[in-house]
Design a protein around this motif. Structure first.
Motif, PDB file in Angstrom:
ATOM      1  N   HIS A  88      51.862  75.875 -10.156  1.00  0.00           N
ATOM      2  CA  HIS A  88      52.914  75.484  -9.207  1.00  0.00           C
ATOM      3  C   HIS A  88      53.932  74.666  -9.985  1.00  0.00           C
ATOM      4  O   HIS A  88      53.643  73.521 -10.378  1.00  0.00           O
ATOM      5  CB  HIS A  88      52.334  74.661  -8.051  1.00  0.00           C
ATOM      6  CG  HIS A  88      51.561  75.495  -7.080  1.00  0.00           C
ATOM      7  ND1 HIS A  88      50.390  75.079  -6.505  1.00  0.00           N
ATOM      8  CD2 HIS A  88      51.806  76.745  -6.596  1.00  0.00           C
ATOM      9  CE1 HIS A  88      49.943  76.031  -5.689  1.00  0.00           C
ATOM     10  NE2 HIS A  88      50.783  77.050  -5.728  1.00  0.00           N
ATOM     11  N   GLU A  91      54.859  70.892  -9.507  1.00  0.00           N
ATOM     12  CA  GLU A  91      53.830  69.865  -9.641  1.00  0.00           C
ATOM     13  C   GLU A  91      53.896  69.292 -11.068  1.00  0.00           C
ATOM     14  O   GLU A  91      53.158  69.675 -11.971  1.00  0.00           O
ATOM     15  CB  GLU A  91      52.486  70.464  -9.253  1.00  0.00           C
ATOM     16  CG  GLU A  91      52.499  70.834  -7.771  1.00  0.00           C
ATOM     17  CD  GLU A  91      51.326  71.658  -7.310  1.00  0.00           C
ATOM     18  OE1 GLU A  91      51.347  72.067  -6.130  1.00  0.00           O
ATOM     19  OE2 GLU A  91      50.392  71.910  -8.101  1.00  0.00           O
ATOM     20  N   ARG A 131      57.399  75.921  -5.262  1.00  0.00           N
ATOM     21  CA  ARG A 131      56.011  76.376  -5.308  1.00  0.00           C
ATOM     22  C   ARG A 131      55.928  77.873  -5.642  1.00  0.00           C
ATOM     23  O   ARG A 131      54.966  78.327  -6.263  1.00  0.00           O
ATOM     24  CB  ARG A 131      55.424  76.114  -3.923  1.00  0.00           C
ATOM     25  CG  ARG A 131      53.942  76.274  -3.803  1.00  0.00           C
ATOM     26  CD  ARG A 131      53.508  75.818  -2.415  1.00  0.00           C
ATOM     27  NE  ARG A 131      52.130  76.177  -2.200  1.00  0.00           N
ATOM     28  CZ  ARG A 131      51.087  75.429  -2.550  1.00  0.00           C
ATOM     29  NH1 ARG A 131      51.281  74.264  -3.115  1.00  0.00           N
ATOM     30  NH2 ARG A 131      49.863  75.848  -2.328  1.00  0.00           N
ATOM     31  N   HIS A 173      47.073  70.392 -10.895  1.00  0.00           N
ATOM     32  CA  HIS A 173      47.990  70.490  -9.746  1.00  0.00           C
ATOM     33  C   HIS A 173      48.331  69.117  -9.197  1.00  0.00           C
ATOM     34  O   HIS A 173      47.793  68.096  -9.616  1.00  0.00           O
ATOM     35  CB  HIS A 173      47.339  71.316  -8.624  1.00  0.00           C
ATOM     36  CG  HIS A 173      47.335  72.779  -8.901  1.00  0.00           C
ATOM     37  ND1 HIS A 173      48.150  73.667  -8.258  1.00  0.00           N
ATOM     38  CD2 HIS A 173      46.608  73.496  -9.786  1.00  0.00           C
ATOM     39  CE1 HIS A 173      47.925  74.885  -8.727  1.00  0.00           C
ATOM     40  NE2 HIS A 173      46.992  74.816  -9.650  1.00  0.00           N
ATOM     41  N   GLU A 174      49.243  69.133  -8.209  1.00  0.00           N
ATOM     42  CA  GLU A 174      49.548  67.951  -7.408  1.00  0.00           C
ATOM     43  C   GLU A 174      49.547  68.372  -5.936  1.00  0.00           C
ATOM     44  O   GLU A 174      49.817  69.528  -5.611  1.00  0.00           O
ATOM     45  CB  GLU A 174      50.955  67.409  -7.730  1.00  0.00           C
ATOM     46  CG  GLU A 174      51.114  66.832  -9.128  1.00  0.00           C
ATOM     47  CD  GLU A 174      52.525  66.308  -9.384  1.00  0.00           C
ATOM     48  OE1 GLU A 174      53.463  66.664  -8.624  1.00  0.00           O
ATOM     49  OE2 GLU A 174      52.685  65.542 -10.340  1.00  0.00           O
TER      50      GLU A 174
HETATM   51 ZN   LIG Z   1      49.448  73.294  -6.723  1.00  0.00          ZN
END
Ligand SMILES: [Zn+2]
Length: 307
Positions: A88, A91, A131, A173-174
């Motif tokens: 993503h 992130e 995203r 990720h975040e």
């Molecule tokens: Zn993510």
């Protein structure tokens, strides 16, 4: 909770077609440079590590070369550790945490593990702080045969030959406030489904694999990250973003059926980090440090429990 306004693109209840996707794309703007932020750093790492291009995304008028970084003296007798970031693109600490790990820690594993890092899987989205890719596809639901996402297909070609030799895979990720304000509403609109508001947890958490859980491995990573930043508590329902909390800061998803990046190999040890950068208690430095600490802890645990 207030009833959210309808997403500005499409008709509620109807999945998007080409016109809605084009309208969505027309609203995306470039906020930052993959070349300046990521490729310059990758170039600086070339003197100490093996850098190779594993693909190129052609999103005219832009093209995005994709790079992987390996530690030197790759030895087929050693286990493979896979680190992925920026699946993503928005992130940020996933990308910069992966690069920080390479810069500060990867050399420590020379002679003990083959470490392969793909620091920015989705560079178009990195630039747009989004995203999805430009086709309004989430790469992290697209790790499957005949993937509709070029980002996912390229990574699958890179790791395919190593799939059975990867001992540990950590995907960085975040979880952000914009997940709730923009990306989840956009997803619901794209698919013609109602948007159901939920909360964003304040703190770091991990996603284990429902089909092959490794709770002790997850806790080893949590313990390392907890020295850097706080861990997300369970909500009043005992959940984090709608999934039951199965251990301190850990939820589970069926990785492979969902087409998630962390299911891309047969690694015994798999995890997905979720840093919370919007916390009043977390700085960008802390977020990168948390990602790098998670990577080191995951490799250390896998090495200690190999064989
Ligand atoms: Zn993510």
């Amino acid at each position: 909770m207030a009833i959210p306004a309808p997403y500005p693109i499409g008709t509620p209840g109807q999945p998007w077609g080409d016109a809605e996707r084009a309208e969505w794309l027309s609203r995306q703007t470039r906020h930052r440079s993959y070349a300046d932020d990521v490729l310059d750093m990758v170039d600086r790492l070339r003197s100490r590590f093996d850098v190779s291009q594993y693909g190129e995304l052609d999103y005219a008028p832009q093209t995005f070369p994709l790079f992987a970084i390996r530690n030197r003296d790759w030895n087929d007798a050693l286990p493979v550790m896979l680190v992925t970031g920026g699946v993503h693109g928005y992130e940020t600490s996933g990308v910069h945490g992966a690069l920080q790990f390479v810069d500060r820690h990867m050399a420590d594993y020379a002679g003990r593990a083959n470490v392969l890092v793909a620091p920015c899987v989705s560079p178009w989205a990195y630039e747009r702080i989004h995203r999805w890719n430009p086709h309004a596809i989430d790469p992290n639901r697209s790790f499957r045969e005949n993937s509709p996402a070029g980002e996912s297909a390229a990574l699958m070609r890179l790791v395919g030959p190593l799939r059975e030799r990867v001992l540990m895979h950590i995907d960085l990720h975040e979880t952000t406030d914009s997940d709730e304000s923009e990306f989840r509403p956009a997803l619901a609109a794209r698919d013609g489904k109602p948007f159901e508001p939920d909360g964003i947890p304040d703190g770091f958490y991990l996603v284990d694999d429902t089909e092959h859980p490794q709770p002790e491995f997850q806790q080893a990573v949590i313990a390392a990250v907890e020295k850097v930043t706080h861990i997300a508590p369970a909500d009043a329902k005992g959940e984090i973003i709608g999934s039951p909390v199965v251990g301190h800061g850990v939820i589970r998803y069926p990785l492979r059926p969902l087409g998630l990046c962390a299911g891309v190999t047969d690694a015994k040890y798999k995890t997905t980090t979720e840093v919370y950068p919007d916390s009043p208690r977390a700085t960008p430095v802390q977020c990168n440090d948390a990602q790098a600490a998670a990577v080191c802890a995951a490799i250390d645990y896998a090495l200690a429990h190999a064989g």
